[in-house]
Design an enzyme around this catalytic site. Structure first.
Site, PDB file in Angstrom:
ATOM      1  N   CYS A  32      57.535  13.321   2.640  1.00 20.78           N
ATOM      2  CA  CYS A  32      56.721  14.649   2.300  1.00 20.78           C
ATOM      3  C   CYS A  32      57.301  15.966   1.548  1.00 20.78           C
ATOM      4  O   CYS A  32      57.691  15.377   0.462  1.00 20.78           O
ATOM      5  CB  CYS A  32      56.205  15.044   3.857  1.00 20.78           C
ATOM      6  SG  CYS A  32      54.391  15.513   3.612  1.00 20.78           S
TER       7      CYS A  32
ATOM      8  N   HIS B 133      54.204  10.388   5.930  1.00 19.75           N
ATOM      9  CA  HIS B 133      55.172  10.251   7.076  1.00 19.75           C
ATOM     10  C   HIS B 133      55.433   8.844   7.623  1.00 19.75           C
ATOM     11  O   HIS B 133      54.682   8.708   8.564  1.00 19.75           O
ATOM     12  CB  HIS B 133      54.805  11.431   7.994  1.00 19.75           C
ATOM     13  CG  HIS B 133      54.921  12.671   7.638  1.00 19.75           C
ATOM     14  ND1 HIS B 133      56.259  13.260   7.671  1.00 19.75           N
ATOM     15  CD2 HIS B 133      53.938  13.735   7.142  1.00 19.75           C
ATOM     16  CE1 HIS B 133      55.851  14.672   7.361  1.00 19.75           C
ATOM     17  NE2 HIS B 133      54.755  14.756   6.784  1.00 19.75           N
TER      18      HIS B 133
ATOM     19  N   GLU C 282      57.706   7.739   9.177  1.00 20.30           N
ATOM     20  CA  GLU C 282      58.344   7.860  10.374  1.00 20.30           C
ATOM     21  C   GLU C 282      57.343   7.680  11.593  1.00 20.30           C
ATOM     22  O   GLU C 282      58.004   7.674  12.736  1.00 20.30           O
ATOM     23  CB  GLU C 282      59.286   9.219  10.613  1.00 20.30           C
ATOM     24  CG  GLU C 282      58.528  10.395  10.739  1.00 20.30           C
ATOM     25  CD  GLU C 282      58.192  11.095   9.549  1.00 20.30           C
ATOM     26  OE1 GLU C 282      58.130  10.448   8.324  1.00 20.30           O
ATOM     27  OE2 GLU C 282      57.969  12.387   9.529  1.00 20.30           O
TER      28      GLU C 282
HETATM   29  N1  GLN Z   1      54.835  22.147   3.130  1.00 16.09           N
HETATM   30  C1  GLN Z   1      54.472  20.691   2.307  1.00 16.09           C
HETATM   31  C2  GLN Z   1      52.738  20.561   2.123  1.00 16.09           C
HETATM   32  O1  GLN Z   1      52.215  21.147   2.794  1.00 16.09           O
HETATM   33  C3  GLN Z   1      55.029  19.424   2.926  1.00 16.09           C
HETATM   34  C4  GLN Z   1      54.594  19.252   4.250  1.00 16.09           C
HETATM   35  C5  GLN Z   1      55.176  18.109   5.250  1.00 16.09           C
HETATM   36  O2  GLN Z   1      56.489  17.943   4.793  1.00 16.09           O
HETATM   37  N2  GLN Z   1      54.873  17.901   6.195  1.00 16.09           N
HETATM   38  O3  GLN Z   1      52.634  19.722   1.409  1.00 16.09           O
END
Ligand code: GLN
Length: 534
Positions: A378, A504, A506
């Site tokens: 992400c 994600h 994970e």
């Molecule tokens: N802050 C980034 C976004 O909003 C990444 C979010 C995250 O890593 N969950 O896209």
């Protein structure tokens, strides 16, 4: 259908969630379909808006629900995936009750905790368990908390409604060791069970967290004062190396057998080889690697819980022990990249806000230039794109509009689609979305298929406007969303293993079924280590 409730007494952080998870694992091994859910007494509607300092990681489900990290334990220990229906807070209960009151559903009656709030909770128990043999519900907090009372009252009624033969209570408690006296103390457990009995709940099984073995005499004492049979006093000592030893430890105490007998469940004989296998690989791995995790909440035990767990699963898949080195990205900004030396792989997890961003970009650059396997999740993918833009594509001030709204090269930006969602009130892309993988990519090789579903939690996206420019410079687009075309995976071509994913992964890894990308990352780290040693 049988129901098990897990409550906690004396102190928080007793590992109730892990106990619930491990019990779920044991019951699955005995042939039952199991679901585990969490009721949290706090008033937030969900943990999505809580700071990691307050709450640890926000765990995201397929349906986009933002939940407590204990749901991560539940999914890792059992085979099913959970839904919005499996996470409830007082905030959500009151929200529903008040909405019904405003609609006039209560026909002008006075709306009260009993029966309206408790009915709402009982309905949610029925709904949460639809379709499985056994539903395990963990109640957050500690007995005696004011917020917890409506939940406990609902559980008492629930047992009355369904009968004792269908509902079982497990109480997790602390049996502290007083050094000066040289003995374990049962009084706190007596008092927390007394609190439960005051409400009308008699626990069937006591799970006692302790640092020392509980003697037969102690067992008798706990049994007598807590009104629980001595054989239902379960000792739960700290496991040696890994939480995944817990199913075996609790089986050693016969927890599954106690539950099966008390609920008259038609169980298969116990077969724990799957968990024995996991534990053997964890305890005696043939290989070893060091993985650096570069983040902003590194000092917090729980902020990247699922990431740490998934790295360990990746190790299991490769018969490889993993030493996780936690690196504060702001430290890199202050003291330089020395800390990154000697790592076999570097991972940057998700995150929000601009603090520590430049440190993460330094870590990406180090991994790319030194050909160390890199895995970005992400935000970790977004910083990889920014780094590549700045240092390979020469887009001098490339940035995400999250960190610099005036950047001349917004390589990470809010996309039109997302703006529409934001206007509707949702602020993030949440939950499972499809992704089509590019044959020839690391991702395709790892998953062994071209079509995957992964969970998301973010606002910003790879800016498609720059796609061609990136591809020409050597950044492969490893996967895209087939409906929207949004970029989900980027990979540096001239590198042994460099993968950034917008989602994600994970949240979908289990010790018994390690996530393919985590497995591939550890494999690449191991390979690099061997090459460097040769
Ligand atoms: N802050 C980034 C976004 O909003 C990444 C979010 C995250 O890593 N969950 O896209």
């Amino acid at each position: 259908m049988k129901y098990i409730f897990v409550t906690g007494g004396v102190v928080s952080s007793l590992g109730k969630g892990l106990t619930a998870g491990a019990l779920g694992a044991l019951l699955e091994m005995r042939g039952f379909s199991v679901r585990i859910q969490k009721f949290d007494p706090y008033l937030n509607v969900d943990p999505g808006t809580m700071s990691p300092f307050q709450h640890g990681e926000v765990y995201v489900l397929d349906d986009g629900a933002e939940t407590d990290l204990d749901l991560g334990h539940y999914e890792r220990f059992t085979s099913g995936s959970l839904s919005r229906a499996n996470s409830l807070t007082s905030g959500k209960v009151y929200e529903a009750v008040i909405a019904k009151e405003r609609r006039g559903d209560y026909l002008g009656k006075t709306v009260q905790v009993i029966p309206h709030v408790t009915n709402e909770i009982k309905e949610r128990i029925h709904k949460g368990g639809e379709g499985v043999d056994v539903l395990i519900t963990e109640i957050g907090g500690t007995t005696g908390d004011i917020e917890g009372l409506p939940f406990l009252e609902a559980l008492r009624q629930f047992q009355l409604d369904l009968g004792r033969e269908n509902v079982l209570f497990i109480h997790c408690t602390l049996v502290p060791y007083i050094k000066a006296a040289g003995e374990l103390k049962t009084k706190p457990s007596q008092q927390s069970v007394a609190k439960l009995r005051e409400i009308g709940i008699q626990p069937d099984i006591l799970v006692c967290r302790t640092e020392h073995p509980i003697t037969a005499e102690m067992r008798q004492k706990l049994s007598l004062y807590c009104n629980v049979p001595a054989k239902a006093v379960v000792e739960c000592r700290d496991v040696e190396d890994s939480i995944y030893e817990l199913p075996l430890a609790l089986a050693g105490e016969n927890l599954d057998e106690l539950v099966i007998q008390r609920l008259s469940l038609p169980a298969k004989p116990r077969d724990l080889h799957i968990w024995e296998d996991v534990v053997r690989k964890l305890k005696h791995p043939s290989h070893q690697v060091r993985i650096g995790v570069v983040g902003k909440y590194i000092e917090l035990q729980d902020a990247y819980k699922s990431v740490y767990e998934s790295i360990i699963h990746g190790g299991i898949a490769n018969d490889c022990g993993v030493e996780i080195v936690r690196i504060d990205s702001e430290d890199l900004e202050k003291h330089g990249i020395n800390q990154l030396q000697g790592l076999d792989g570097i991972l940057v997890p998700g995150g929000f806000g601009d603090r520590g961003i430049e440190g993460k970009i330094m870590a990406v650059r180090y991994a790319r230039e030194n050909r160390i396997p890199y895995y970005g999740l992400c935000l970790g993918m977004q910083v990889a794109v920014i780094e590549f833009a700045r240092h390979v594509c020469s887009l001098a001030d490339a940035n995400s509009t999250e960190f610099d709204p005036n950047t001349k090269n917004p390589v990470i930006d809010i996309m039109e689609e997302q703006k529409k969602v934001t206007e509707k009130g949702g602020t993030m892309r949440l939950g499972a979305y499809e992704c089509l993988l590019q044959p020839g990519s690391h991702a395709f090789a790892a998953y062994g298929t071209d079509h995957i579903m992964e969970r998301h939690r973010h606002r910003f996206e790879f800016n498609g406007k720059y796609r061609e420019q990136f591809e020409k410079a050597g950044l492969r687009i490893g996967g895209t969303n087939p409906k929207t075309g949004l970029v989900e995976i980027v990979e540096v071509i001239d590198h042994p293993w460099f993968v950034g994913v917008q989602y994600h992964p994970e949240f979908k890894s289990k010790p018994t079924k390690p996530h393919p990308l985590f497995a591939a990352f550890i494999k690449a780290a191991l390979k690099g280590k061997k090459i460097r040693a040769a």
